[in-house]
Structures are given as structure tokens and as C-alpha cells.
Design a protein around this motif. Structure first.
Motif, short mmCIF file in Angstrom:
data_model
loop_
_atom_site.label_atom_id
_atom_site.label_comp_id
_atom_site.label_asym_id
_atom_site.label_seq_id
_atom_site.Cartn_x
_atom_site.Cartn_y
_atom_site.Cartn_z
N ILE A 346 55.61 -8.92 -38.97
CA ILE A 346 54.20 -8.97 -38.15
C ILE A 346 53.44 -7.94 -37.88
N VAL A 347 54.10 -6.74 -37.47
CA VAL A 347 53.29 -5.47 -37.40
C VAL A 347 52.73 -5.33 -38.90
N LEU A 348 53.52 -5.08 -39.70
CA LEU A 348 52.97 -4.88 -41.13
C LEU A 348 52.16 -5.87 -41.72
N ALA A 349 51.82 -7.15 -41.24
CA ALA A 349 51.05 -8.11 -41.48
C ALA A 349 49.44 -7.57 -40.87
N ILE A 350 49.47 -6.94 -39.91
CA ILE A 350 48.21 -6.28 -39.33
C ILE A 350 47.66 -5.14 -40.28
N ILE A 351 48.17 -4.35 -40.85
CA ILE A 351 47.93 -3.28 -41.76
C ILE A 351 46.73 -3.88 -42.82
N PRO A 352 46.90 -5.04 -43.53
CA PRO A 352 45.81 -5.65 -44.30
C PRO A 352 44.66 -6.00 -43.65
N MET A 353 44.78 -6.41 -42.36
CA MET A 353 43.79 -6.98 -41.46
C MET A 353 42.90 -5.83 -41.14
N VAL A 354 43.51 -4.59 -40.78
CA VAL A 354 42.64 -3.47 -40.34
C VAL A 354 42.01 -2.87 -41.88
N ALA A 355 42.65 -3.03 -42.84
CA ALA A 355 42.03 -2.70 -43.90
C ALA A 355 40.92 -3.49 -44.66
N GLY A 356 40.76 -4.76 -44.20
CA GLY A 356 39.83 -5.86 -44.54
C GLY A 356 40.28 -6.40 -45.90
N ASP A 359 42.04 -12.59 -47.76
CA ASP A 359 42.94 -13.35 -47.02
C ASP A 359 44.09 -12.73 -46.12
N SER A 360 43.57 -11.54 -45.54
CA SER A 360 44.52 -10.88 -44.50
C SER A 360 44.71 -11.88 -43.34
N ASP A 361 43.71 -12.39 -42.69
CA ASP A 361 43.98 -13.27 -41.69
C ASP A 361 44.97 -14.40 -42.11
N ARG A 362 44.91 -15.10 -43.30
CA ARG A 362 45.98 -16.03 -43.71
C ARG A 362 47.36 -15.46 -44.01
N ILE A 363 47.30 -14.36 -44.49
CA ILE A 363 48.63 -13.68 -44.53
C ILE A 363 49.33 -13.56 -43.07
N PHE A 364 48.52 -12.96 -42.18
CA PHE A 364 49.25 -12.79 -40.64
C PHE A 364 49.69 -13.94 -40.14
#
Length: 507
Positions: A346-356, A359-364
Motif C-alpha cells: 500500500i505504501v509503495l502504491a503511493i509512489i506512482p501517485m506522487v510521480a503522477g 492510472d496511479s489512483d486506480r493502482i492504489f
């Protein structure tokens, strides 16, 4: 955001204390049901969040920073509580699982994400990397309830401590929008970062051990703080040198946790308490970050990806990693099912959200649902599976537990020794311990009663001893006590000779 005033601080402290107390009480429930406590903490966060009591939190970057800090503490506690003699035979298997096994899991899961739920290749690779790491906190919590053979439990512990490092490197690389490195260059960079992290962890651990063994601090409470600070220093040093900070902190903590340091049980207890606070805070924070509507839409994809991960990718990675090492099929089955996910994905799924990342929100959302659903399925069924496979604890602890407290002004040490129920020190007389002349057993605590022993006093299981030794012979006394605990009164004829050349027992 409201300004932080004294009244606001008091409110935060009040609600923070209530959350902690609720989380502590929830441990009782999870211990009975067999569910890892992370589910309760996530539920608390979701109940406090925008869809519950209305607490607004959407700062993914802050969540990532706090998540990294919490993972450092959790990994440090895992290293401090892991016994080297338990995981040493499992190091080859754990290393292969954390490298080759992770690669296989990433590839299979990424293919499933691309072909089955329609993600592009970059988000698919991110999905595969994010969920390929087993979670140290989840694994450790389950291992405390499942009596597994030492080699098997050691493999799970070591794998969960090792595999965070390569997975973090992959997630960061795939999240970089300018990433165009070929696979062999990526592998070389990964190997270099892991090597730097390993070296930093070993150096910090050994130097910290030497310093703490030879410097008597004025208060016993300073030793746990110093040990935890050294573990955090290892993480920071490894990260600043462009290495794997997560591997560095685990290795440093592993070295310090197995060193003959003063107040070791107190240090482990302190680290355990701090790790609980880190877990509670992290999971509650992640629960606050969740959007329930997005979770509902991510349920189907999560079941698909999680099913492939659990039933195909994980078993395949275990088989390819451990079959060449000759591991029995029963162990491979249990290791396949015991690959628990938790806070790390779950923490690692935040990394692509921060990087933009696309589909990063969907991944999270998918990762969050996947972790919750498959933790509910795997956690409680692991003891049942171990029973069906007839895999149980193969040996009892025989090593005595020794806690050393330095007596600075007296130039000596007070050793507190606990004799476990399977120790071969049972039935040994005090004189048969053959301690050096500069050491003496001064007190025995038995069944809650204390008495000063005679040379002919026979030791029993569950006795607690107080041993006073000078600085010069402390190490020899510890080695002798360990030797007698393993070999009984004849330990001197099995290779150990007390203070006159005692060879340290192999751990």
C-alpha cells in the motif's frame, strides 16, 4: 488546514490517544480470530476518513514520507527480533526468493494486469512490482502464532526482510516518467544499490555493537534508544549513498539484535513497542487516504490480480526459486500461501501517485482491496494449512536468555539468565557450570522465591539466575552459559572449556 495552536494540539493529542487505545484493544480481537491487526487499523482509518467521521486527508506525498519512516521502524524491529541462528540456514533460499522470486512474480502479475484488466504496460509493471513484496509486519505477526520449523520460519522472516529493498528499487524506477533504462542496466543498478545497502548495514551494525559493548551509558533506558538510532542511521546512510536504505536498516538491526549487548530484552521490548506505534499510525493514515467509492470499483480487478498473484505468480516464484535447493514440496506449498501482503504494497502504491503515473489512483485502489481481501483469506487459514501439511515446530528453544547490565563504577556486569523449559542446564549443579573465578552466581529465583545458592544447588527449568562477572570475563561467562545450556554438564568435553579457552558455540 487549521493553524496549529495549543488548543488544536490538545485536540489532536486527545483523539490520537483514543485511536491508540482503540488500536491496542483491537489486538485482542485479532489474536483470537487469526487476522493480522493491520485490518483493524485500516478500518479505524477508514472510519475516521472522508466517508466516515469526515476527517479529510489527501496528501499522498506526506503519506509516502510517513510510510517510509514507519517501514524503517518496522524493519528495524524485525531485524532486532530475528535470531541469526534461525535464519542463517535459510539465507540462500530467502535471497533467491527476494531476487529471482520477485522477478518472476513481477512478470506474471504484470502480464495479468495488462491482459486481464486492461492496464498499459508501465502501470502493469508497477502493479506487479508493488504487490510482489511480502510484508514484514504481517509475516512476523502470523509467525508468532504458527509454530513452524526453524528453517521454514527463518525463510519467511528473512525473505520479508530482504525483498522490500529490490521491490522499492523497481517501483521507483518504473514510476520515473523519464525511465528508459534497459533491463540489464536496471539489474546492474539494483545489484549495486543492494550491495551498498548491505555494506552500510554491516558497517553500522558492527561499529554500533563495538561502541555499545565498551561504553557504559549512565541509564539503562539509553541503550534501546541508541540501538534504534543506529538502525535509522543505517537507513539514512544507505539512502544518502544511493544504496538500499531498507536493506541497510534490516541488516544493521539484525547484527545489533544478535550481538551480546547490554539490556537486550529491554531493547527488543522497546523496539517492539515503537514498531506497534508505527504500524498503528501507518495503517490508520492509509485508511484515511482511501476513497470508498474507488475501492468498490477496484474490487473486481483486485480479485483478478490477487488471484493470479496468490495462485499462480507466488507458487511459480517459490517453485523456481526453491526446487533447485531441494526444498520439500510441503514447504513450497506453505511458503506459497504464506506470502502475506500488508503495509508495504500500500505504501509503495503511493509512489506512482506522487510521480503522477498514468492510472496511479486506480493502482492504489486495486492494491488496497487486494491486500485487505487476501489478508482475510490467507492469514487465518495459514495455521490450518500447516496442520494439513503436517508441518509443525521441530525443536524447542534450549539456549538460555542472557541480559547484561553494566556496573560502570564496579568495572563489572550483572547478568540475568533465564533457563528455558528445554535447556540442558536443567539438573546441573552451580559448581558444574565451571564459571571463571572472577564470576559468581549470586541469586536464584525459583517459583517466585529468591535464595542464595550453594555450590551444590541443582538448577531447574524456568529458574532465573543473577550472575556477577568482571569486565574481563563477561564474554567467557556468556559463552560458558550458552555451552552448558546446549550441552549440559559435559559441555566441556564437547569443545568448550569455560574461561580457559572456551570456544564460542556455533549459532
Amino acid at each position: 488546514m487549521r493553524p496549529l495552536t495549543v488548543d488544536r494540539l490538545n485536540e489532536l493529542l486527545f483523539f490520537g490517544a483514543l485511536v491508540l487505545l482503540l488500536a491496542v484493544a483491537a489486538v485482542r480481537l485479532t489474536s483470537r480470530t487469526g487476522l493480522p491487526s493491520l485490518l483493524i487499523y485500516l478500518a479505524i482509518g477508514m472510519g475516521l476518513g472522508r466517508d466516515g467521521l469526515g476527517v479529510e486527508f489527501s496528501d499522498a506525498e506526506l503519506a509516502q514520507v510517513i510510510g517510509y519512516a514507519a517501514l524503517v521502524v518496522i524493519l528495524a524491529e524485525g531485524g532486532l527480533s530475528t535470531r541469526w541462528r534461525d535464519i542463517r540456514p535459510a539465507i540462500p533460499a530467502a535471497t533467491v526468493l527476494a531476487t529471482l522470486g520477485v522477478g518472476v512474480s513481477v512478470g506474471v502479475t504484470a502480464a495479468a494486469a495488462h491482459y486481464l484488466i486492461g492496464l498499459a504496460w508501465t502501470p502493469s509493471l508497477l502493479m506487479g512490482a508493488v504487490v510482489s513484496s511480502t510484508d514484514a509486519a504481517a509475516v512476523f505477526s502470523v509467525l508468532r502464532r504458527v509454530p513452524l520449523p526453524r528453517r521454514l520460519a527463518g525463510t519467511l522472516e528473512a525473505e520479508s526482510g530482504f525483498n522490500d529493498a529490490p521491490v522499492v528499487i523497481l517501483v521507483v524506477a518504473f514510476s520515473d516518467p523519464h525511465h528508459s533504462t534497459t533491463w540489464y542496466v536496471l539489474l546492474a543498478v539494483m545489484a549495486l544499490e543492494l550491495a551498498i545497502g548491505l555494506v552500510v548495514g554491516l558497517v553500522v551494525g558492527r561499529l554500533g555493537e563495538a561502541a555499545l559493548r565498551h561504553v557504559a551509558l549512565p541509564a539503562s533506558g539509553l541503550y534501546p534508544i541508541a540501538v534504534l538510532a543506529l538502525a535509522v542511521l543505517a537507513y539514512a546512510g544507505g539512502a544518502l549513498l544511493h544504496g538500499s536504505g531498507f536493506l541497510a536498516v534490516y541488516v544493521a538491526a539484525l547484527v545489533l539484535g544478535n550481538a551480546r549487548l547490554p539490556h537486550r530484552p529491554a531493547t527488543r521490548g522497546f523496539a517492539d513497542g515503537v514498531a506497534w506505534v508505527a504500524q498503528i499510525g501507518l495503517f490508520v493514515l492509509l485508511g484515511l487516504l482511501v476513497d470508498l467509492n474507488a475501492l468498490w470499483h477496484g474490487l473486481g480487478p483486485a480479485l483478478i490480480v490477487g488471484g493470479v498473484l496468490t495462485l499462480v505468480a507466488r507458487p511459480l516464484s517459490v517453485m523456481l526459486s526453491l526446487a533447485p535447493l531441494g526444498r520439500p514440496w510441503r514447504e513450497q506449498v506453505l511458503l506459497s500461501w504464506a506470502g502475506l501482503r500488508g503495509a508495504v504494497p500500500i505504501v509503495l502504491a503511493i509512489i506512482p501517485m506522487v510521480a503522477g503515473v498514468e492510472d496511479s489512483d486506480r493502482i492504489f485502489s486495486i492494491v488496497f482491496v487486494l491486500v485487505v481481501v487476501f489478508t482475510v483469506v490467507q492469514g487465518p487459514t495459514l495455521p490450518w494449512l500447516a496442520g494439513r501439511l503436517r508441518i509443525g515446530e521441530d525443536e524447542k528453544t534450549v539456549d538460555v536468555d542472557i541480559e547484561s547490565a553494566p556496573l560502570d563504577r564496579l568495572r563489572g556486569h550483572l547478568l540475568s539468565v533465564s533457563i528455558p523449559s528445554a535447556s540442558r542446564m536443567h539438573g546441573v549443579e552451580i559448581r558444574e557450570l565451571r564459571l571463571p573465578p572472577q564470576a559468581s552466581v549470586t541469586l536464584v529465583v525459583r517459583d517466585g522465591n529468591s535464595f542464595v545458592p550453594e555450590p551444590t544447588t541443582v538448577l531447574r527449568w524456568c529458574d532465573e539466575l543473577l550472575v556477577v562477572a568482571t569486565d574481563e570475563v563477561r564474554d567467557a561467562v556468556e559463552r560458558r552459559l550458552l555451552a552448558v545450556g546446549r550441552g549440559g554438564k559435559l559441555a566441556g568435553w564437547h569443545g568448550g572449556r569455560g574461561s580457559t579457552g572456551l570456544r564460542r558455540p556455533r549459532e
